[in-house]
Structure formats: C-alpha cells, structure tokens
Motif scaffolding. Structure first.
Motif, PDB file in Angstrom:
ATOM      1  N   GLY B  41       0.787  -1.237   0.000  1.00 46.50           N
ATOM      2  CA  GLY B  41       0.000   0.000   0.000  1.00 46.50           C
ATOM      3  C   GLY B  41       0.814   1.279   0.000  1.00 46.50           C
ATOM      4  O   GLY B  41       0.278   2.354  -0.225  1.00 46.50           O
ATOM      5  N   CYS B  42       2.111   1.151   0.248  1.00 40.66           N
ATOM      6  CA  CYS B  42       2.979   2.342   0.205  1.00 40.66           C
ATOM      7  C   CYS B  42       4.350   1.927  -0.325  1.00 40.66           C
ATOM      8  O   CYS B  42       4.925   0.957   0.146  1.00 40.66           O
ATOM      9  CB  CYS B  42       3.108   2.962   1.598  1.00 40.66           C
ATOM     10  SG  CYS B  42       4.179   4.421   1.623  1.00 40.66           S
ATOM     11  N   VAL B  43       4.823   2.671  -1.310  1.00 46.26           N
ATOM     12  CA  VAL B  43       6.143   2.396  -1.883  1.00 46.26           C
ATOM     13  C   VAL B  43       6.986   3.660  -1.810  1.00 46.26           C
ATOM     14  O   VAL B  43       6.553   4.723  -2.244  1.00 46.26           O
ATOM     15  CB  VAL B  43       6.033   1.930  -3.359  1.00 46.26           C
ATOM     16  CG1 VAL B  43       7.426   1.675  -3.939  1.00 46.26           C
ATOM     17  CG2 VAL B  43       5.188   0.677  -3.467  1.00 46.26           C
ATOM     18  N   ARG B  44       8.154   3.533  -1.225  1.00 43.84           N
ATOM     19  CA  ARG B  44       9.065   4.687  -1.165  1.00 43.84           C
ATOM     20  C   ARG B  44      10.353   4.381  -1.930  1.00 43.84           C
ATOM     21  O   ARG B  44      10.651   3.230  -2.228  1.00 43.84           O
ATOM     22  CB  ARG B  44       9.387   5.059   0.283  1.00 43.84           C
ATOM     23  CG  ARG B  44      10.251   4.054   1.023  1.00 43.84           C
ATOM     24  CD  ARG B  44      10.304   4.372   2.494  1.00 43.84           C
ATOM     25  NE  ARG B  44      11.213   5.461   2.788  1.00 43.84           N
ATOM     26  CZ  ARG B  44      12.492   5.294   3.149  1.00 43.84           C
ATOM     27  NH1 ARG B  44      13.002   4.081   3.254  1.00 43.84           N
ATOM     28  NH2 ARG B  44      13.257   6.322   3.400  1.00 43.84           N
ATOM     29  N   GLY B  45      11.074   5.449  -2.257  1.00 44.00           N
ATOM     30  CA  GLY B  45      12.336   5.275  -2.984  1.00 44.00           C
ATOM     31  C   GLY B  45      12.124   4.874  -4.434  1.00 44.00           C
ATOM     32  O   GLY B  45      12.939   4.148  -5.017  1.00 44.00           O
ATOM     33  N   ILE B  46      11.030   5.358  -5.031  1.00 45.83           N
ATOM     34  CA  ILE B  46      10.759   4.997  -6.427  1.00 45.83           C
ATOM     35  C   ILE B  46      11.903   5.466  -7.331  1.00 45.83           C
ATOM     36  O   ILE B  46      12.205   4.832  -8.346  1.00 45.83           O
ATOM     37  CB  ILE B  46       9.386   5.556  -6.862  1.00 45.83           C
ATOM     38  CG1 ILE B  46       8.291   4.760  -6.125  1.00 45.83           C
ATOM     39  CG2 ILE B  46       9.188   5.470  -8.381  1.00 45.83           C
ATOM     40  CD1 ILE B  46       6.886   5.235  -6.351  1.00 45.83           C
ATOM     41  N   GLU B  47      12.596   6.552  -6.928  1.00 48.75           N
ATOM     42  CA  GLU B  47      13.749   7.008  -7.727  1.00 48.75           C
ATOM     43  C   GLU B  47      14.843   5.929  -7.774  1.00 48.75           C
ATOM     44  O   GLU B  47      15.574   5.829  -8.761  1.00 48.75           O
ATOM     45  CB  GLU B  47      14.290   8.346  -7.198  1.00 48.75           C
ATOM     46  CG  GLU B  47      15.148   8.273  -5.941  1.00 48.75           C
ATOM     47  CD  GLU B  47      14.350   8.044  -4.657  1.00 48.75           C
ATOM     48  OE1 GLU B  47      13.105   8.090  -4.730  1.00 48.75           O
ATOM     49  OE2 GLU B  47      14.963   7.810  -3.605  1.00 48.75           O
ATOM     50  N   GLN B  48      14.938   5.094  -6.715  1.00 46.54           N
ATOM     51  CA  GLN B  48      15.924   4.003  -6.718  1.00 46.54           C
ATOM     52  C   GLN B  48      15.503   2.899  -7.684  1.00 46.54           C
ATOM     53  O   GLN B  48      16.331   2.280  -8.353  1.00 46.54           O
ATOM     54  CB  GLN B  48      16.083   3.407  -5.308  1.00 46.54           C
ATOM     55  CG  GLN B  48      16.648   4.372  -4.287  1.00 46.54           C
ATOM     56  CD  GLN B  48      18.012   4.907  -4.680  1.00 46.54           C
ATOM     57  OE1 GLN B  48      18.849   4.182  -5.181  1.00 46.54           O
ATOM     58  NE2 GLN B  48      18.207   6.203  -4.472  1.00 46.54           N
ATOM     59  N   TYR B  49      14.183   2.654  -7.742  1.00 42.76           N
ATOM     60  CA  TYR B  49      13.663   1.686  -8.715  1.00 42.76           C
ATOM     61  C   TYR B  49      13.982   2.151 -10.133  1.00 42.76           C
ATOM     62  O   TYR B  49      14.420   1.365 -10.982  1.00 42.76           O
ATOM     63  CB  TYR B  49      12.145   1.516  -8.527  1.00 42.76           C
ATOM     64  CG  TYR B  49      11.512   0.708  -9.612  1.00 42.76           C
ATOM     65  CD1 TYR B  49      11.680  -0.674  -9.664  1.00 42.76           C
ATOM     66  CD2 TYR B  49      10.778   1.327 -10.628  1.00 42.76           C
ATOM     67  CE1 TYR B  49      11.128  -1.418 -10.693  1.00 42.76           C
ATOM     68  CE2 TYR B  49      10.219   0.594 -11.653  1.00 42.76           C
ATOM     69  CZ  TYR B  49      10.408  -0.782 -11.684  1.00 42.76           C
ATOM     70  OH  TYR B  49       9.864  -1.514 -12.708  1.00 42.76           O
ATOM     71  N   LEU B  75       2.562   6.709  -3.058  1.00 44.08           N
ATOM     72  CA  LEU B  75       3.852   6.558  -3.731  1.00 44.08           C
ATOM     73  C   LEU B  75       4.778   7.703  -3.336  1.00 44.08           C
ATOM     74  O   LEU B  75       4.368   8.874  -3.339  1.00 44.08           O
ATOM     75  CB  LEU B  75       3.664   6.535  -5.248  1.00 44.08           C
ATOM     76  CG  LEU B  75       2.703   5.465  -5.814  1.00 44.08           C
ATOM     77  CD1 LEU B  75       2.646   5.567  -7.345  1.00 44.08           C
ATOM     78  CD2 LEU B  75       3.124   4.062  -5.390  1.00 44.08           C
ATOM     79  N   ILE B  76       6.001   7.363  -3.012  1.00 48.02           N
ATOM     80  CA  ILE B  76       6.978   8.356  -2.562  1.00 48.02           C
ATOM     81  C   ILE B  76       8.186   8.319  -3.488  1.00 48.02           C
ATOM     82  O   ILE B  76       8.806   7.276  -3.688  1.00 48.02           O
ATOM     83  CB  ILE B  76       7.427   8.063  -1.109  1.00 48.02           C
ATOM     84  CG1 ILE B  76       6.204   8.036  -0.174  1.00 48.02           C
ATOM     85  CG2 ILE B  76       8.459   9.089  -0.637  1.00 48.02           C
ATOM     86  CD1 ILE B  76       6.513   7.534   1.236  1.00 48.02           C
ATOM     87  N   CYS B  77       8.485   9.471  -4.070  1.00 48.49           N
ATOM     88  CA  CYS B  77       9.605   9.535  -5.023  1.00 48.49           C
ATOM     89  C   CYS B  77      10.346  10.848  -4.864  1.00 48.49           C
ATOM     90  O   CYS B  77       9.744  11.915  -4.857  1.00 48.49           O
ATOM     91  CB  CYS B  77       9.068   9.401  -6.452  1.00 48.49           C
ATOM     92  SG  CYS B  77      10.366   9.386  -7.707  1.00 48.49           S
ATOM     93  N   ARG B  78      11.661  10.768  -4.736  1.00 45.60           N
ATOM     94  CA  ARG B  78      12.473  11.976  -4.598  1.00 45.60           C
ATOM     95  C   ARG B  78      12.478  12.770  -5.903  1.00 45.60           C
ATOM     96  O   ARG B  78      12.547  12.195  -6.988  1.00 45.60           O
ATOM     97  CB  ARG B  78      13.912  11.584  -4.227  1.00 45.60           C
ATOM     98  CG  ARG B  78      14.758  12.783  -3.797  1.00 45.60           C
ATOM     99  CD  ARG B  78      16.235  12.520  -3.876  1.00 45.60           C
ATOM    100  NE  ARG B  78      16.648  11.275  -3.244  1.00 45.60           N
ATOM    101  CZ  ARG B  78      17.854  10.762  -3.384  1.00 45.60           C
ATOM    102  NH1 ARG B  78      18.760  11.345  -4.141  1.00 45.60           N
ATOM    103  NH2 ARG B  78      18.166   9.641  -2.805  1.00 45.60           N
ATOM    104  N   ASP B  79      12.422  14.067  -5.769  1.00 45.14           N
ATOM    105  CA  ASP B  79      12.580  14.947  -6.923  1.00 45.14           C
ATOM    106  C   ASP B  79      14.076  15.149  -7.136  1.00 45.14           C
ATOM    107  O   ASP B  79      14.778  15.649  -6.258  1.00 45.14           O
ATOM    108  CB  ASP B  79      11.881  16.288  -6.641  1.00 45.14           C
ATOM    109  CG  ASP B  79      12.189  17.337  -7.696  1.00 45.14           C
ATOM    110  OD1 ASP B  79      12.646  16.959  -8.797  1.00 45.14           O
ATOM    111  OD2 ASP B  79      11.980  18.527  -7.413  1.00 45.14           O
TER     112      ASP B  79
END
Lengths: 179, 124
Positions: B41-49, B75-79
């Motif tokens: 239900g929550c994904v972080r570090g999408i920039e790493q993916y 969804l959590i993704c660094r800018d």
C-alpha cells in the motif's frame, strides 16, 4: 519572530533576508552573524565583498564560525539577527580545518541554533536547498546533505514563518507576511 | 493514488506515516535491486527503482502500465530534477526518467504533495 528562508542559489535569498531583518528591527540592535571562517585570500575577498554589500544597512557584524550560541552575550538582549548562512555554519562544524570529520554535527548545530533563536528578539536564518539534484555523492557529502536537512527541518519546526525564495518570488510554506 | 515528492531528507516518508496513517511495516522500500511491490500500500524510494531500471536498460514506466495495483497506493519519489546535469550518462538518463515518471504519476494522482524542510506543500 523566527523566520527561516531557503531556496536555490542566486535566487535572492540574502537580499530578501536583509530586507526582512531590517523591517523586523524596531528597537534594539540589528546584527549580522557572519559564519564564514576565511581560509585563504579568495575567502578574504569574498568577505570584503559581503561587508561592502551590507554597508549602509545598519548591521553590526558579529563573527561566530562554530558553536553558534556562543555569540548570544555579544548580541545582547532585544537584538534582531540575520544569520547567513546555516550552510556555512554546518560546514565549519562538520569539517574541521585539521581534517576532522563529524558526521553527526547536524544534531549539535540544530540544538545550538535553537538556543540562539530563543535568546534573541528576531532572527532571520538563511539556508540552501540542495536536495533535488541527480547525483550520487561520496559519504562525506551525503552526510553533510543529511545533516543540513536535519538542521533545516528542526529550524522549520521552530519558525513562525518558513519561506522558499524562487527567483526573487517568495513561496510561504508557513506564516505569510509582508514587508 | 497519492504522490509525495520533494528533495532528499525532506520528510516525505514521515509525512506518509503521519498524514495517511501508514505503518512503517507497510512501506516497501525500493533499492538498487530493481524490485517493486505495491502490495503493502505504500512504496518509497521509487527514484531508486528508476535507477535500477535505467542501469538494466528497462523502461521504468512499464510496471505502472502492466499493473493497476498502485492505484490505491501512496507513492513516494524523490525529486532529482534540479541541479547540474550529471556528466555520467546513466545519471543523466536517471534524472530524465524520474522526471518523466513523476509527470505521469502526477497526472493520475488524487493528490500530489511536495515536502519542503518537513512541511507539506499541496501541489494537487
């Protein structure tokens, strides 16, 4: 009033911060806390330029490169303070001139800045937003970035107003104000 | 889907926990191994993916087309869109791929929040 300002470089943070500090200062001294410790001639020239830029603004310059709350006595009570910049201060705290590296310097720096903030009438703090680039850094630079973010977030929690300066425009993340 | 973005260390995950009531054990953290799982239900570090995809020559957007499991997720993704263009071509591609993906996710998101020094800024 505690005001926190961040944003990208050359966006007008310092100019806005100087104006804000001046407008906040009704009574008491207007002080500029200089955090830069000069290491060479280039630094001396940069400091001379900064001093010239602040000429005529009525700032009294108080130098404090580390242990920032150590300047509280010299500021006196009822002062309005401009601290530019948090970035330079943390760099002095994390990387010593003798090559020492203190990866957790951000924790101490945030605590000492908090003491300073609570000891003065008004303070305007300037930091740098350096968290949105596409680089993979060495452990020293990454520790510095993590440390600065910690300091920024602790200061933002404490501040009455939190601003991002974007090409001279102000985004208020908390506590809108006009000067 | 709720999208949380912002620079490094700005409090994105903390905001997801506080604002959306997500438990820390319900967060999937992407690493350079290239795995992603929306089941919690929550994904972080999408920039790493995305970085893992770029390194493997895969399209990071493909997973968002092949499944709709992310539709109710946070969804959590660094800018990483600001700063100097990297010399390393992989990082250059990474920077652009994250930007493209964030633009796609922003369009489909119910809310978009950008974190700045621990404070949320509602973009959508």
């Amino acid at each position: 009033m505690i005001a926190f300002i961040s944003g990208g470089c050359k966006n007008g943070k310092s100019t806005y911060a100087q104006n804000l500090a001046k407008s906040l200062c009704k009574t008491g001294k207007l002080c500029y806390v200089a955090t830069m410790i000069p290491h060479d001639e280039e630094d001396d020239r940069r400091i001379a330029r900064h001093l010239k830029e602040r000429e005529g603004w009525g700032f009294e310059t108080v130098e404090q490169g580390t242990d920032i709350d150590g300047c509280v006595d010299r500021l006196g009570s009822g002062a309005t303070v401009l601290l530019d910049s948090v970035t330079a201060l943390l760099s002095n705290e994390m990387f010593g001139p003798d090559g020492t590296f203190r990866p957790d310097a951000g924790i101490k720096t945030a605590q000492q800045l908090r003491s300073l903030c609570l000891a003065v009438d008004n303070i305007v703090l300037v930091s740098d937003y350096l968290y949105s680039d596409a680089q993979i850094y060495d452990e020293y630079t990454e520790a510095y970035r993590r440390g600065l973010a910690h300091v920024d977030r602790e200061l933002a929690k404490l501040s009455d107003t939190v601003m991002e300066v974007c090409f001279g425009n102000i985004i208020f993340h908390r506590g809108e104000l006009t000067i | 889907m709720h999208l949380i973005t912002g620079g490094a260390y700005q409090g994105k995950t903390e905001y997801a926990v506080e604002h959306f009531g997500i438990k820390s054990e319900d967060i999937f953290t992407c690493t350079e191994d290239g795995k992603i799982d929306f089941g919690k239900g929550c994904v972080r570090g999408i920039e790493q993916y995305v970085l893992a995809c770029v390194r493997a020559g895969k399209d990071p957007g493909a997973v968002f087309e092949s499944t709709r499991d992310w539709e109710d997720a946070v969804l959590i993704c660094r800018d990483i869109s600001c700063g100097i263009v990297p010399l390393d071509p992989v990082l250059r591609e990474w920077r652009e791929a994250v930007g493209r993906l964030l633009a796609i996710l922003s369009r489909q998101a119910e809310s978009v929040t950008r974190m700045f020094c621990g404070l949320p800024q509602k973009l959508k």
